[in-house]
Enzyme design. Structure first.
Site, PDB file in Angstrom:
ATOM      1  N   SER A 143      17.428  30.102  56.780  1.00 56.70           N
ATOM      2  CA  SER A 143      17.772  30.675  58.092  1.00 56.70           C
ATOM      3  C   SER A 143      16.985  29.887  59.129  1.00 56.70           C
ATOM      4  O   SER A 143      15.938  29.309  58.809  1.00 56.70           O
ATOM      5  CB  SER A 143      17.347  32.144  58.129  1.00 56.70           C
ATOM      6  OG  SER A 143      17.295  32.606  59.465  1.00 56.70           O
ATOM      7  N   TYR A 156      11.689  39.392  56.631  1.00 53.85           N
ATOM      8  CA  TYR A 156      12.755  38.382  56.519  1.00 53.85           C
ATOM      9  C   TYR A 156      12.210  37.008  56.916  1.00 53.85           C
ATOM     10  O   TYR A 156      12.376  36.020  56.194  1.00 53.85           O
ATOM     11  CB  TYR A 156      13.917  38.790  57.416  1.00 53.85           C
ATOM     12  CG  TYR A 156      15.144  37.905  57.335  1.00 53.85           C
ATOM     13  CD1 TYR A 156      16.040  38.024  56.290  1.00 53.85           C
ATOM     14  CD2 TYR A 156      15.430  36.978  58.333  1.00 53.85           C
ATOM     15  CE1 TYR A 156      17.195  37.249  56.218  1.00 53.85           C
ATOM     16  CE2 TYR A 156      16.570  36.194  58.278  1.00 53.85           C
ATOM     17  CZ  TYR A 156      17.452  36.333  57.218  1.00 53.85           C
ATOM     18  OH  TYR A 156      18.591  35.544  57.156  1.00 53.85           O
TER      19      TYR A 156
HETATM   20  N1  LIG Z   1      24.872  35.923  58.524  1.00 50.88           N
HETATM   21  C1  LIG Z   1      23.900  35.346  59.198  1.00 50.88           C
HETATM   22  O1  LIG Z   1      23.815  35.431  60.437  1.00 50.88           O
HETATM   23  C2  LIG Z   1      22.864  34.528  58.481  1.00 50.88           C
HETATM   24  C3  LIG Z   1      22.034  33.697  59.228  1.00 50.88           C
HETATM   25  C4  LIG Z   1      21.057  32.949  58.594  1.00 50.88           C
HETATM   26  C5  LIG Z   1      20.931  33.031  57.225  1.00 50.88           C
HETATM   27  N2  LIG Z   1      21.745  33.838  56.508  1.00 50.88           N
HETATM   28  C6  LIG Z   1      21.542  33.900  55.065  1.00 50.88           C
HETATM   29  O2  LIG Z   1      22.759  33.639  54.403  1.00 50.88           O
HETATM   30  C7  LIG Z   1      22.718  34.244  53.104  1.00 50.88           C
HETATM   31  C8  LIG Z   1      24.032  34.978  52.855  1.00 50.88           C
HETATM   32  O3  LIG Z   1      24.126  36.076  53.746  1.00 50.88           O
HETATM   33  P1  LIG Z   1      25.500  36.583  54.380  1.00 50.88           P
HETATM   34  O4  LIG Z   1      25.345  36.496  55.834  1.00 50.88           O
HETATM   35  O5  LIG Z   1      26.648  35.902  53.738  1.00 50.88           O
HETATM   36  O6  LIG Z   1      25.464  38.144  54.033  1.00 50.88           O
HETATM   37  P2  LIG Z   1      26.118  38.983  52.851  1.00 50.88           P
HETATM   38  O7  LIG Z   1      25.474  40.315  52.952  1.00 50.88           O
HETATM   39  O8  LIG Z   1      27.600  38.883  52.889  1.00 50.88           O
HETATM   40  O9  LIG Z   1      25.635  38.215  51.523  1.00 50.88           O
HETATM   41  C9  LIG Z   1      24.467  38.497  50.837  1.00 50.88           C
HETATM   42  C10 LIG Z   1      24.816  38.583  49.353  1.00 50.88           C
HETATM   43  O10 LIG Z   1      23.614  38.727  48.582  1.00 50.88           O
HETATM   44  C11 LIG Z   1      23.919  39.613  47.520  1.00 50.88           C
HETATM   45  N3  LIG Z   1      22.713  40.183  46.917  1.00 50.88           N
HETATM   46  C12 LIG Z   1      21.820  41.036  47.483  1.00 50.88           C
HETATM   47  N4  LIG Z   1      20.885  41.392  46.565  1.00 50.88           N
HETATM   48  C13 LIG Z   1      21.200  40.732  45.413  1.00 50.88           C
HETATM   49  C14 LIG Z   1      20.613  40.674  44.122  1.00 50.88           C
HETATM   50  N5  LIG Z   1      19.521  41.381  43.812  1.00 50.88           N
HETATM   51  N6  LIG Z   1      21.207  39.887  43.175  1.00 50.88           N
HETATM   52  C15 LIG Z   1      22.327  39.173  43.474  1.00 50.88           C
HETATM   53  N7  LIG Z   1      22.913  39.181  44.687  1.00 50.88           N
HETATM   54  C16 LIG Z   1      22.349  39.955  45.636  1.00 50.88           C
HETATM   55  C17 LIG Z   1      24.797  40.683  48.176  1.00 50.88           C
HETATM   56  O11 LIG Z   1      25.481  41.463  47.200  1.00 50.88           O
HETATM   57  C18 LIG Z   1      25.700  39.812  49.030  1.00 50.88           C
HETATM   58  O12 LIG Z   1      26.816  39.363  48.273  1.00 50.88           O
HETATM   59  C19 LIG Z   1      21.476  35.152  53.103  1.00 50.88           C
HETATM   60  O13 LIG Z   1      20.428  34.511  52.406  1.00 50.88           O
HETATM   61  C20 LIG Z   1      21.133  35.281  54.573  1.00 50.88           C
HETATM   62  O14 LIG Z   1      19.758  35.522  54.792  1.00 50.88           O
HETATM   63  C21 LIG Z   1      22.717  34.601  57.096  1.00 50.88           C
END
Ligand SMILES: NC(=O)c1ccc[n+]([C@@H]2O[C@H](COP(=O)([O-])OP(=O)(O)OC[C@H]3O[C@@H](n4cnc5c(N)ncnc54)[C@H](O)[C@@H]3O)[C@@H](O)[C@H]2O)c1
Length: 255
Positions: A143, A156
Site C-alpha cells: 500500500s 495497517y
Molecule cells: N482497495 C484499496 O484501496 C487498497 C489500497 C492499497 C492496498 N490494498 C491492498 O490490496 C490487497 C487486496 O485488498 P482489496 O482491496 O482487494 O480488498 P478485498 O477485501 O477484496 O480483498 C482482501 C482479501 O483477503 C482475504 N483474506 C482476509 N483474511 C484472509 C486469510 N486469513 N486468509 C486468506 N485470505 C484472507 C479476503 O477474504 C479477501 O478476499 C490488501 O492487501 C490491501 O491492503 C488495497
C-alpha cells in the site's frame, strides 16, 4: 502471451484486486491458484470464468495467517501445475483505529493477515523456488501506507511498513538464488475493503479531491501492472516498490 505456462498463486484471490489479478494473469496464459478463506462460491465462479476463457485455475482453501497452511498452499500449487513461478501476497485487512484506540486482538489480526502471511508465504515460496533451481518471484500487494502515514489506521500502516522491509531485506538475502521480491503499493482502489468510503458520497468526493488523477483506481489497473511485473519484461527488478496511486501520496494542500 506474457505469462504463458507460468504458475501464479494469489492469496485472497477471489475478490477485489486479487480477483482481477487472477483474471488478468489467466488472460496472459498463466495457471492460476486462487487462495481463499471465505466465499467458496466466488472462487468457483472465478474458476468457471477463467476456464470458459480457455485458462486453467484451481482453488485452495488456506488461511494465510498459518505458516503451515501457507506451505500446504505452495505444495498444492505444485501438485496441480508441476511448479511454482510467482506468489502474489495479496490478502489484507484493515482495522481503522488510532494508536490510542487499537486493541491487542485487532493489532494481532492485522499483523497476522497482512505481515505474518507475507513473511511466511515468501519463505514457503522461496524454499520451493530454491528447490526448483530456477529463481522465482514474490509480489507483495502492500500500500502507499508502507511509507505514507495514515492517522487512524495505525496497525495497517505498521503492517505495510513491515512488508516494505520484507521486500528490501528479503530481496537482498534471496537475490543470489535468483529469487526476487517486488512490492506493489496501490493508493485508493475501488474494492470491498473501501466500501465505507466509496458508498458515502461526501467521503467519496473528499477522496476524489485528494487524488491528482481525480478518482480511485479500478482493481484491473493494479492487476495490469502485476502482469507486467510477473513477466520476463521486469526480470531485473527486486527489493523495491512500484507505486500505483494516481499521485495521491505526492499530494499537497493548495493553500
Ligand atoms: N482497495 C484499496 O484501496 C487498497 C489500497 C492499497 C492496498 N490494498 C491492498 O490490496 C490487497 C487486496 O485488498 P482489496 O482491496 O482487494 O480488498 P478485498 O477485501 O477484496 O480483498 C482482501 C482479501 O483477503 C482475504 N483474506 C482476509 N483474511 C484472509 C486469510 N486469513 N486468509 C486468506 N485470505 C484472507 C479476503 O477474504 C479477501 O478476499 C490488501 O492487501 C490491501 O491492503 C488495497
Amino acid at each position: 502471451m506474457l505469462l504463458e505456462g507460468k504458475t501464479i498463486v494469489v492469496t485472497g484471490g477471489n475478490s477485489g484486486i486479487g480477483e482481477q489479478i487472477c483474471l488478468a494473469a489467466a488472460a496472459e496464459g498463466a495457471n492460476i491458484v486462487i487462495d481463499y478463506v471465505a466465499h467458496p462460491e466466488a472462487t468457483d465462479s472465478l474458476i468457471h470464468r477463467i476456464e470458459e476463457a480457455g485458462g486453467h485455475a484451481v482453488g485452495v482453501d488456506a488461511d494465510i495467517t498459518s505458516a503451515s497452511d501457507l506451505h500446504a498452499m505452495v505444495q498444492k500449487a505444485v501438485d496441480a501445475f508441476g511448479s511454482l513461478d510467482v506468489l502474489v501476497n495479496n490478502a489484507g485487512i484493515e482495522d481503522r483505529k488510532s494508536l490510542l484506540e487499537e486493541t491487542e486482538e485487532g493489532y494481532d489480526k492485522v499483523m497476522a493477515v497482512n505481515m505474518k502471511s507475507a513473511f511466511f508465504g515468501t519463505q514457503a515460496a522461496a524454499k520451493q523456488f530454491i528447490a526448483q533451481g530456477n529463481g522465482g518471484l514474490v509480489l507483495n500487494i502492500s500500500s502507499v501506507h508502507e511509507d505514507w502515514p495514515m492517522p487512524g489506521n495505525l496497525a495497517y500502516c505498521v503492517s505495510k511498513g513491515g512488508m516494505r522491509m520484507l521486500a528490501r531485506s528479503g530481496g537482498v538475502e534471496l537475490g543470489p538464488h535468483g529469487v526476487r521480491i517486488v512490492n506493489i503499493a496501490p493508493g485508493a482502489v475501488d474494492t470491498p475493503i473501501n466500501t465505507a468510503t466509496t458508498s458515502d458520497p461526501d467521503k467519496l468526493r473528499q477522496l476524489d479531491d485528494a487524488i491528482p488523477l481525480g478518482r480511485p483506481a479500478k482493481p484491473h489497473e493494479i492487476a495490469e501492472v502485476v502482469v507486467f511485473l510477473a513477466s520476463g519484461k521486469a526480470a531485473y527488478m527486486t527489493s523495491t516498490t512500484v507505486t500505483i496511486d494516481g499521485g495521491i501520496s505526492q499530494g499537497s494542500v493548495g493553500l
